[in-house]
Each structure stands twice: as C-alpha cells, then as structure tokens.
Design an enzyme around this catalytic site. Structure first.
Site, short mmCIF file in Angstrom:
data_model
loop_
_atom_site.label_atom_id
_atom_site.label_comp_id
_atom_site.label_asym_id
_atom_site.label_seq_id
_atom_site.Cartn_x
_atom_site.Cartn_y
_atom_site.Cartn_z
CG LEU A 1 -48.22 56.38 26.80
CD1 LEU A 1 -49.16 55.93 25.67
CD2 LEU A 1 -47.35 57.53 26.32
CB CYS A 2 -52.11 57.10 31.01
SG CYS A 2 -53.66 56.84 31.84
CB ILE A 3 -51.93 56.00 35.77
CG1 ILE A 3 -51.72 55.91 37.30
CG2 ILE A 3 -52.08 54.60 35.22
CD1 ILE A 3 -51.85 57.24 38.00
CB THR B 1 -47.35 62.22 27.13
OG1 THR B 1 -48.19 63.25 26.59
CG2 THR B 1 -47.90 60.88 26.65
#
Lengths: 216, 216
Positions: A134-136, A188
């Site tokens: 997720l994210c970074i 995501t």
C-alpha cells in the site's frame, strides 16, 4: 485458513508504518476470513519525527519495538519470517517503508532495501505466493522485483523513480488495485493520494480481496 | 454533518490509546457520514512501555505528540476543546485512559481525572450531548458523572471500582453497547474482553451508531 504475514516499519506515518493503513489491513484480512502474523525488522528507525511539527526529535527508537504498538505486542523479528508458513505477504505504507525498510526517501531509484525485507519478498516471489503493498511500499517491492508492475497513485516523482528502477508504474485512483498477475503483486495508493480513512479502508480491503482471489 | 471530538491518550495499548480502537472509531465515524476532530491532553505520559516485553523504558513521551501519530498530525490540545462546536465526544480505550487521562490504574475508585478531560465530559453533560467510551475509558467517565450506567465488559475488579465510584456497571459481551439514556453515555467493552479486531470494529461501530441515533 489462509495466513498473511504483515510487515510493519514502525508506528506513525512520518517515521514508521502508517497507522490507519496498518490497522485497516489487519481488519481487512480478518474480514476476509484469513489470519495474520505481524513482523518488523529489528533495527533502529532512521529518525524520530514529532508528528505535530514535522521536526526531528533528539531520540532513537527501534522499528520492531515501535511496530509492537500496532501489533499489541504480538510481533516477530522479520529475520524469522519463513515463507513456507504463509500464503501472502503484505506491506502497509507510511514513510517507514521509505526510511526504515529502504533508503527510498533519501536515494530514490538507487535506494537499498533492508536485507530481511528483500529476502522475504524474494522468497514469496520464488514460491509464487502473492505480495500486497500500500501507499509508498510498492516502490520498495519495485526495487526488489525486476520489471514488476505497480502503482503508488499519481505522484510524478515517485512514479519516475519506480520507472528508473526498471519497473512499470500505472497511475491509479482511490481504492484501485494494480495487479501484476505474472509476479502476483497487488498494489494500491492509499495515503499517497489525498485520501480519507474511508479510502484507506477500501484500498486495504481491495488489495486483500485481490490476494484472496489469487489464492483460490 | 454531525461532528465528533475524539480524545486520545497516547499511541499504544500499554501506555497510551489502543491503536485499533482509536483507528476503528475514526473509521466508524466516517462510515456513519459524520466528521471528527482529534484531541489529547498536552501532558507527559505516565511512563513508556516496551510493547514487546511489557517493561518500562527509560524515556519520557508527551501524550499530545504521541497521539498525533494516530491523528496523522491533525490534533489539538484538549484544553482548546469547545463543546459548542461538537455533537458528540468519544474516548477510545487503552491503558492511556487509566494512566494518562486519569490515575485509575494506580488509585482505582479513588483516582483523579485529568482537568481537561473532566471539563470536556462535564461540558457535554451540561449541554445534553452524547459521550461514548470504549474498553477501560468508561471507568474514567464514571469517575466524572455521578451515578452513570456503563460497561467495561466483565472484569470483576474494574466493575467493582466503578460501583465504588457510585456508578452502575452492567456486564456486556463483544460489541454490545450499554446505553445510559439519562446521561447520554454509550459504552462498549472492546479489548477489555479477549477480543479480535473484528470485535473492536463491531464495538466502535455500534457505539457510533447509538450516538448517531441519539442525535436524530
């Protein structure tokens, strides 16, 4: 019952694991009828950030010990991770992924990745078992798996760093999952976009659902 | 749009706010179509606990600064709380409620309650606005509101302390909400029972739903 290994990178968005992404990943796994165990590397944090001012604090904290706050004490050093005992590996985001799990925040495309993180990702890849991020955190996966397809949302600088690693970046919106079905990597954007906690819940749920579907 | 004030007590179950209860309270509020702002007292934590070993660490941390990890930096000192700006007040649990928001963990029924916490609870009570509390936090509310009816689950010692404060304790199971419709106080046990993260999500959702219903 399917079992996820969840890898944390501290506790707090600016120097560790993003707390909403981590907690909602655990919730999503439980709601999918799967189990989880939590891991983190037993290393010092890169630094400690005052989450109100954004300034560095004159302290040292340990990634495993701080991650245990999210895990309520039930956590293991990532060095003990055994890919044969799990069906999937999941990385919530937060700057901890870019500062503690890797040096991405400081060295971009040329960053190094923590040895235990690299080993865990490679072991799952070899075993043809799915990895979520997720994210970074997808950028960390991109540094380990040559040519992987991932998303971190729409941030141009990070997307360019991912492409410079030899990976492919696809733009995405809130809650969308980019699936690399060759490498079984599911990513995501979460808080890499200007997101609400509802978006994070959707993103975490959608990644976990995609992984569960891949395990059918 | 209805607006909740959420009061944190640090970041981590053993010396601060329970992270799952805090995060899932925020999620439940957002899912109910309401907004939230986050507060914490600007005081030193009672102590810092290593969440793996349970031992005290030779450190000092500030409740407001650590709570900001859960709040992603968007947090205000509880001293600035203005009851006229909110429809409801919510206390997630964790030992922080019993160690930082009050001295419950050390002094039981005779505990003192942080001045800003007391002021916030009394302001909402006077304004006939609902208050929610999870886990051990209902005991703090019981120390402030004479004769209130609450639940912390089934823990005998804590229930006796609550009764000794002049309040009424009702036993409850996972996700159940005890409603005191005179005082508009809504409580649920969460991790005061041997609960899973699914139970915490149900408990937080049920308290927020009961509060939203009371506001209709």
């Amino acid at each position: 019952m399917k079992k996820f290994a969840v890898v944390l990178s501290g506790s707090g968005v600016f120097d560790g694991a993003e707390i909403h992404e981590a907690t909602l990943s655990l919730l999503a796994i439980a709601q999918a009828g799967a189990a989880y165990e939590i891991f983190a590397p037993d290393i010092q944090q890169h630094h400690v950030i005052n989450h109100i001012t954004g300034e560095e604090m004159n302290e040292t904290r340990n990634v495993l010990i701080e991650s245990a706050r999210i895990a309520r004490g039930k956590i293991s050093p990532l060095s003990s991770f055994d890919a044969t005992a799990f069906d999937a590996l999941l990385f919530p985001g937060g700057f901890g992924a870019a500062k503690n799990l890797s040096t991405l925040a400081f060295e971009g495309a040329n960053c190094s990745v923590n040895m235990d993180v690299k080993k865990a990702i490679k072991a799952m890849l070899s075993a043809k078992k799915p990895i979520g991020a997720l994210c970074i955190a997808p950028a960390v996966v991109a540094r380990v798996i040559q040519g992987v397809i991932v998303t971190i949302g729409q941030d141009k600088g990070t997307a360019e760093a991912i492409e410079a690693m030899g990976a492919t970046h696809l733009n995405s919106d809130h809650g969308e999952v980019v699936e690399d079905s060759d490498n079984l990597v599911y990513t995501t954007p979460c808080y890499m976009l200007d997101a609400t906690i509802l978006d994070i819940y959707n993103g975490a749920t959608n990644v976990v659902t995609a992984i569960m579907d891949s395990l059918k």
